[in-house]
Design a protein around this motif. Structure first.
Motif, PDB file in Angstrom:
ATOM      1  N   HIS A 149     -31.377 -16.884  11.976  1.00 34.28           N
ATOM      2  CA  HIS A 149     -32.538 -16.138  12.472  1.00 34.28           C
ATOM      3  C   HIS A 149     -33.075 -16.728  13.774  1.00 34.28           C
ATOM      4  O   HIS A 149     -33.507 -15.977  14.664  1.00 34.28           O
ATOM      5  CB  HIS A 149     -33.651 -16.127  11.414  1.00 34.28           C
ATOM      6  N   ILE A 150     -33.051 -18.040  13.891  1.00 32.88           N
ATOM      7  CA  ILE A 150     -33.498 -18.673  15.140  1.00 32.88           C
ATOM      8  C   ILE A 150     -32.611 -18.226  16.290  1.00 32.88           C
ATOM      9  O   ILE A 150     -33.096 -17.845  17.371  1.00 32.88           O
ATOM     10  CB  ILE A 150     -33.494 -20.210  15.007  1.00 32.88           C
ATOM     11  N   GLY A 151     -31.295 -18.263  16.069  1.00 32.03           N
ATOM     12  CA  GLY A 151     -30.360 -17.827  17.099  1.00 32.03           C
ATOM     13  C   GLY A 151     -30.544 -16.359  17.450  1.00 32.03           C
ATOM     14  O   GLY A 151     -30.524 -15.979  18.638  1.00 32.03           O
ATOM     15  N   GLN A 152     -30.735 -15.514  16.437  1.00 35.12           N
ATOM     16  CA  GLN A 152     -30.919 -14.085  16.686  1.00 35.12           C
ATOM     17  C   GLN A 152     -32.223 -13.798  17.417  1.00 35.12           C
ATOM     18  O   GLN A 152     -32.276 -12.951  18.309  1.00 35.12           O
ATOM     19  CB  GLN A 152     -30.883 -13.324  15.360  1.00 35.12           C
ATOM     20  N   ALA A 153     -33.292 -14.512  17.052  1.00 38.66           N
ATOM     21  CA  ALA A 153     -34.583 -14.308  17.703  1.00 38.66           C
ATOM     22  C   ALA A 153     -34.502 -14.658  19.189  1.00 38.66           C
ATOM     23  O   ALA A 153     -35.064 -13.953  20.044  1.00 38.66           O
ATOM     24  CB  ALA A 153     -35.658 -15.154  17.028  1.00 38.66           C
ATOM     25  N   LYS A 186     -31.651 -14.757  21.006  1.00 40.63           N
ATOM     26  CA  LYS A 186     -30.697 -13.834  21.645  1.00 40.63           C
ATOM     27  C   LYS A 186     -31.357 -12.504  21.994  1.00 40.63           C
ATOM     28  O   LYS A 186     -31.173 -11.977  23.106  1.00 40.63           O
ATOM     29  CB  LYS A 186     -29.511 -13.594  20.715  1.00 40.63           C
ATOM     30  N   TYR A 187     -32.123 -11.951  21.045  1.00 39.71           N
ATOM     31  CA  TYR A 187     -32.726 -10.639  21.259  1.00 39.71           C
ATOM     32  C   TYR A 187     -34.161 -10.727  21.786  1.00 39.71           C
ATOM     33  O   TYR A 187     -34.817  -9.698  21.943  1.00 39.71           O
ATOM     34  CB  TYR A 187     -32.718  -9.841  19.948  1.00 39.71           C
ATOM     35  N   MET A 189     -36.881 -11.671  20.399  1.00 39.61           N
ATOM     36  CA  MET A 189     -37.860 -11.156  19.450  1.00 39.61           C
ATOM     37  C   MET A 189     -38.674 -12.328  18.924  1.00 39.61           C
ATOM     38  O   MET A 189     -38.414 -12.866  17.851  1.00 39.61           O
ATOM     39  CB  MET A 189     -37.157 -10.414  18.304  1.00 39.61           C
ATOM     40  N   TRP A 190     -39.692 -12.710  19.677  1.00 41.51           N
ATOM     41  CA  TRP A 190     -40.425 -13.934  19.388  1.00 41.51           C
ATOM     42  C   TRP A 190     -41.298 -13.825  18.135  1.00 41.51           C
ATOM     43  O   TRP A 190     -41.638 -14.853  17.541  1.00 41.51           O
ATOM     44  CB  TRP A 190     -41.269 -14.315  20.610  1.00 41.51           C
ATOM     45  N   PHE A 191     -41.654 -12.598  17.735  1.00 40.64           N
ATOM     46  CA  PHE A 191     -42.470 -12.455  16.526  1.00 40.64           C
ATOM     47  C   PHE A 191     -41.740 -12.945  15.280  1.00 40.64           C
ATOM     48  O   PHE A 191     -42.367 -13.276  14.269  1.00 40.64           O
ATOM     49  CB  PHE A 191     -42.912 -10.995  16.342  1.00 40.64           C
ATOM     50  N   LEU A 192     -40.416 -13.038  15.370  1.00 42.72           N
ATOM     51  CA  LEU A 192     -39.635 -13.504  14.222  1.00 42.72           C
ATOM     52  C   LEU A 192     -39.890 -14.979  13.917  1.00 42.72           C
ATOM     53  O   LEU A 192     -39.690 -15.423  12.786  1.00 42.72           O
ATOM     54  CB  LEU A 192     -38.143 -13.258  14.463  1.00 42.72           C
ATOM     55  N   PHE A 193     -40.326 -15.738  14.906  1.00 46.66           N
ATOM     56  CA  PHE A 193     -40.612 -17.156  14.664  1.00 46.66           C
ATOM     57  C   PHE A 193     -41.824 -17.327  13.759  1.00 46.66           C
ATOM     58  O   PHE A 193     -41.898 -18.268  12.967  1.00 46.66           O
ATOM     59  CB  PHE A 193     -40.850 -17.887  15.994  1.00 46.66           C
ATOM     60  N   GLY A 243     -33.080  -6.601  16.280  1.00 47.10           N
ATOM     61  CA  GLY A 243     -32.673  -6.786  17.661  1.00 47.10           C
ATOM     62  C   GLY A 243     -31.420  -6.006  18.006  1.00 47.10           C
ATOM     63  O   GLY A 243     -31.241  -5.537  19.136  1.00 47.10           O
ATOM     64  N   ARG A 244     -30.544  -5.826  17.032  1.00 51.91           N
ATOM     65  CA  ARG A 244     -29.295  -5.075  17.240  1.00 51.91           C
ATOM     66  C   ARG A 244     -29.466  -3.597  16.938  1.00 51.91           C
ATOM     67  O   ARG A 244     -28.895  -2.753  17.645  1.00 51.91           O
ATOM     68  CB  ARG A 244     -28.200  -5.667  16.342  1.00 51.91           C
TER      69      ARG A 244
END
Length: 289
Positions: free
Chosen positions: A37-41, A43-44, A46-50, A272-273
């Protein structure tokens, strides 16, 4: 998947000795998902994912670390406090991610089919989620620092109130999401009929394969968190050493497994995808949000 018998089981705050191998497995599962999830956030972007999914993973890791600690010293009160507080509050930020993602889906497909404006899903439900989180954390703090059964019971009741708030939030969220989908698909059927009959219909955002997958992922994730919340309500309402609380298999399946699957669901069906910006309609949708 039972726990090994120990003489200390009768005095263990769990009512049993947690299985060490299970703790290691869940630490690995949550660690892998959180890292992805850190990598995906990143990459895309999408900072709200943190502050949502990734925060959930971090707190789950803390909670299961406390559970692992308990396998070495089942009578350790700090270990139990870390476990019970961590595993109870961890899924709350994950639920907040679902609220944000649904708002983005509604913005994409058409806010006119939703009872609430897209941003209100984030504002209202996330705020309620934070209240639930604070109540649960407060109850966890009271319970973990309890020096008597009455204080521990008070802490459990506070946690229970927080979980019930969360349960109500999930149900209302599910009802509104379902209503949006029904109104959208009903409008789609009407517009299709108008097109066939030769009547002029207003173009609208299509329900693409990616959005369908994202909707199904949200439905699965939310359903899993609903099951987990119902379990936690039953567990806490039953008391600290009731048959639900002292059933290790029930905790593993109805709490740990539910949250793990919910996290990996968002890994696989990642917003993100699946919700990539579409320049053709993004300006119009943004103005209506």
């Amino acid at each position: 998947m039972g726990s090994q018998a120990h003489n200390s089981d009768l005095t263990s705050p769990y009512g049993y000795t947690p299985t060490r191998s299970v703790a290691f497995v869940f630490l690995a599962l949550f660690g892998i998902s959180t890292a992805i999830h850190i990598g995906q956030a990143i990459k895309y972007r999408m900072w709200f994912l943190f502050l949502t999914v990734i925060l959930c993973g971090a707190i789950e890791l803390l909670g299961w670390s406390g559970r692992l600690w308990s396998t070495y010293n089942v009578l350790s009160q700090p270990a139990f406090s870390i476990e019970i507080t961590g595993t109870i509050i961890a899924p709350t930020p994950l639920l907040a991610a679902n609220f944000v993602i649904l708002g983005r889906i509604i913005r994409r497909l058409g806010p006119e089919y939703s009872r609430l404006r897209p941003r209100l899903y984030t504002i209202i439900f996330t705020s309620s989620d934070v209240i639930s989180l604070v109540v649960q954390a407060l109850g966890g703090g009271v319970a973990s620092g309890a020096n008597s059964d009455s204080v521990a019971t008070t802490g459990a009741n506070i946690i229970l109130a927080g979980i019930i708030i969360q349960l109500v939030i999930i149900v209302i969220y599910g009802i509104l999401a379902t209503e949006f989908y029904v109104r959208y698909t009903s409008a789609e059927s009407r517009l299709t009929k108008e097109s066939i009959d030769g009547a002029q219909s207003t173009p609208r955002a299509p329900l693409t394969r990616d959005i369908v997958i994202m909707c199904l992922a949200l439905a699965l994730s939310t359903s899993l968190l609903l099951i987990r919340a119902i379990y936690r309500v039953a567990e806490l309402a039953d008391g600290w050493l009731g048959p639900v609380m002292t059933n290790q298999v029930a905790f593993i399946v109805l709490d740990g497994v539910m949250v793990v699957i919910a996290m990996y669901t968002i890994n696989l069906a990642h917003p993100g995808r699946l919700l990539k910006p579409e320049p053709a309609d993004s300006d119009v949708r943004e103005n209506t949000s």
